[in-house]
Design a protein around this motif. Structure first.
Motif, short mmCIF file in Angstrom:
data_model
loop_
_atom_site.label_atom_id
_atom_site.label_comp_id
_atom_site.label_asym_id
_atom_site.label_seq_id
_atom_site.Cartn_x
_atom_site.Cartn_y
_atom_site.Cartn_z
N VAL A 91 51.71 -17.14 -17.69
CA VAL A 91 50.84 -17.29 -16.51
C VAL A 91 50.98 -18.71 -15.98
CG1 VAL A 91 48.44 -17.16 -15.73
CG2 VAL A 91 49.24 -15.63 -17.56
N ALA A 92 51.08 -18.84 -14.67
CA ALA A 92 51.24 -20.17 -14.07
C ALA A 92 49.94 -20.97 -14.21
CB ALA A 92 51.61 -20.02 -12.60
N SER A 93 50.07 -22.30 -14.14
CA SER A 93 48.90 -23.19 -14.19
C SER A 93 47.99 -22.90 -13.00
CB SER A 93 49.35 -24.65 -14.10
OG SER A 93 50.29 -24.95 -15.09
N GLU A 94 46.69 -23.08 -13.23
CA GLU A 94 45.73 -22.90 -12.11
C GLU A 94 45.70 -24.18 -11.29
OE1 GLU A 94 41.76 -21.37 -12.83
OE2 GLU A 94 42.62 -20.02 -14.31
N ILE A 95 46.62 -24.24 -10.35
CA ILE A 95 46.71 -25.44 -9.51
C ILE A 95 45.73 -25.30 -8.34
CG2 ILE A 95 48.23 -26.82 -8.03
CD1 ILE A 95 49.24 -26.94 -10.86
N GLU A 96 44.76 -26.19 -8.29
CA GLU A 96 43.85 -26.22 -7.15
C GLU A 96 43.31 -27.63 -7.02
OE1 GLU A 96 39.75 -24.49 -8.57
OE2 GLU A 96 41.33 -23.09 -9.17
N LYS A 97 42.46 -27.83 -6.03
CA LYS A 97 41.95 -29.19 -5.85
C LYS A 97 40.71 -29.37 -6.72
CE LYS A 97 41.00 -32.85 -2.70
NZ LYS A 97 40.94 -33.35 -1.36
N TYR A 98 40.85 -30.21 -7.76
CA TYR A 98 39.74 -30.48 -8.66
C TYR A 98 39.09 -31.83 -8.33
CZ TYR A 98 41.88 -26.81 -11.54
OH TYR A 98 42.41 -25.61 -11.98
N GLY A 99 39.90 -32.78 -7.86
CA GLY A 99 39.42 -34.15 -7.62
C GLY A 99 40.35 -35.11 -8.34
N THR A 100 39.86 -35.68 -9.46
CA THR A 100 40.72 -36.54 -10.28
C THR A 100 41.12 -35.76 -11.53
OG1 THR A 100 39.69 -38.57 -9.47
CG2 THR A 100 40.79 -38.68 -11.61
N VAL A 101 42.42 -35.69 -11.76
CA VAL A 101 42.94 -34.93 -12.90
C VAL A 101 43.79 -35.85 -13.77
CG1 VAL A 101 44.26 -32.92 -13.64
CG2 VAL A 101 43.06 -32.87 -11.46
N VAL A 102 43.57 -35.77 -15.07
CA VAL A 102 44.41 -36.52 -16.01
C VAL A 102 45.42 -35.55 -16.62
CG1 VAL A 102 44.47 -37.90 -18.12
CG2 VAL A 102 42.57 -38.16 -16.52
#
Ligand code: FES
Length: 273
Positions: A91-102
């Protein structure tokens, strides 16, 4: 057949291979993996995707010489071909706008974190990458990670580059610098991912990990890749490889991973004779 069009040694025993695999490159997304086989009698090796180029129809993988089959792959050269190159799987990563991601990559885990960091940055996140290795000479893909990150923190066990310590020390630096972190991806050895989730659990920070158990068929049929997530059995190859790190039973996963270690060491020793 799947031809290697580019090979680059990243560090001692670690090779980057760009491979012609147009059908995989057309569909792959960050977080997914492929299963390769060198020849008809070869073992099936799951490898996460470090990069892809849809126009050229290529997939880039990074392989470390840690076992019998990975040692054979790291010795392959430009022009050599894989018998099988199956994917994209998982399954692909859940790429969305979270804000700041490490985005934390430890050792070889820096390779699969690369397309995830790029996807998250393209989605409008502020991406801080924490890259860890035992020493500066084993740190891979630093330039590539800088290109897909807003900030990069390096942590080496011996202090030869960046913060002295582990990726958790790099993460501590990010937090002490005052960043409000909305999500964390952590990929690397299981012991590293376990340390990260133990660090982030009391802080309530969403932490995604990518599990790398032993895989055989990669299609959910054999059960080799089962992991316990939230007390439920999941198959990393079809339900993952990414899971909520706070729900993963890492002790069980590490026990299962160690199961075939002696056999693997014997096979590799035969190759070196
Ligand atoms: Fe066989 Fe996942 S590798 S079920």
């Amino acid at each position: 057949m799947y031809r290697i069009v580019k090979k680059r040694l990243l560090a001692q025993g670690i090779a980057l291979l760009e491979v012609e695999a147009a059908a995989v490159a057309a569909k792959v997304e960050p977080g997914q993996f492929v299963i390769v086989r060198v020849d008809e009698v070869g073992e099936r090796i799951p490898l996460t995707v470090m990069d892809f180029n849809r126009e050229k129809g290529t997939i880039t993988i990074v392989v470390q010489d840690v076992g019998y089959s990975s040692a054979i792959i790291t010795q392959m050269n430009e022009g050599d071909e894989f018998q099988d190159f199956v994917g994209p799987l998982g399954v692909a990563s859940e790429i969305e706008k979270y804000g700041t991601v490490v985005c934390i990559g430890g050792g070889l885990g820096i390779a699969p974190i690369h397309p995830i960091a790029r996807g998250l940055k393209d989605a409008g996140n502020h991406v801080i990458s924490v890259l860890g290795s035992r020493s500066a000479d084993l740190l891979i893909l630093e330039d590539e990670m800088r290109a897909v990150s807003n900030e990069v923190v390096i942590a080496t066990n011996d202090g030869s580059a960046g913060v002295k310590g582990f990726v958790t020390d790099g993460l501590a630096k990010v937090l002490s610098d005052g960043h409000k972190v909305d999500a964390i991806w952590a990929i690397g050895p299981m012991i590293m991912m376990k340390a990260v989730v133990e660090y982030t659990r009391p802080l309530g920070l969403k932490t995604i990990v990518s599990m790398n158990p032993i895989m055989v068929d990669g299609t959910g049929m054999c059960g080799a890749c089962r992991v316990s997530v939230g007390n439920e059995t999941k198959f990393a190859c079809v339900d993952g490889p990414e899971f909520d790190g706070h729900l993963v039973d890492f002790d069980l996963a590490m026990k299962r991973l160690a199961f075939y270690k002696d056999e693997e060491n014997r096979a590799k020793a035969r190759l070196e004779c």
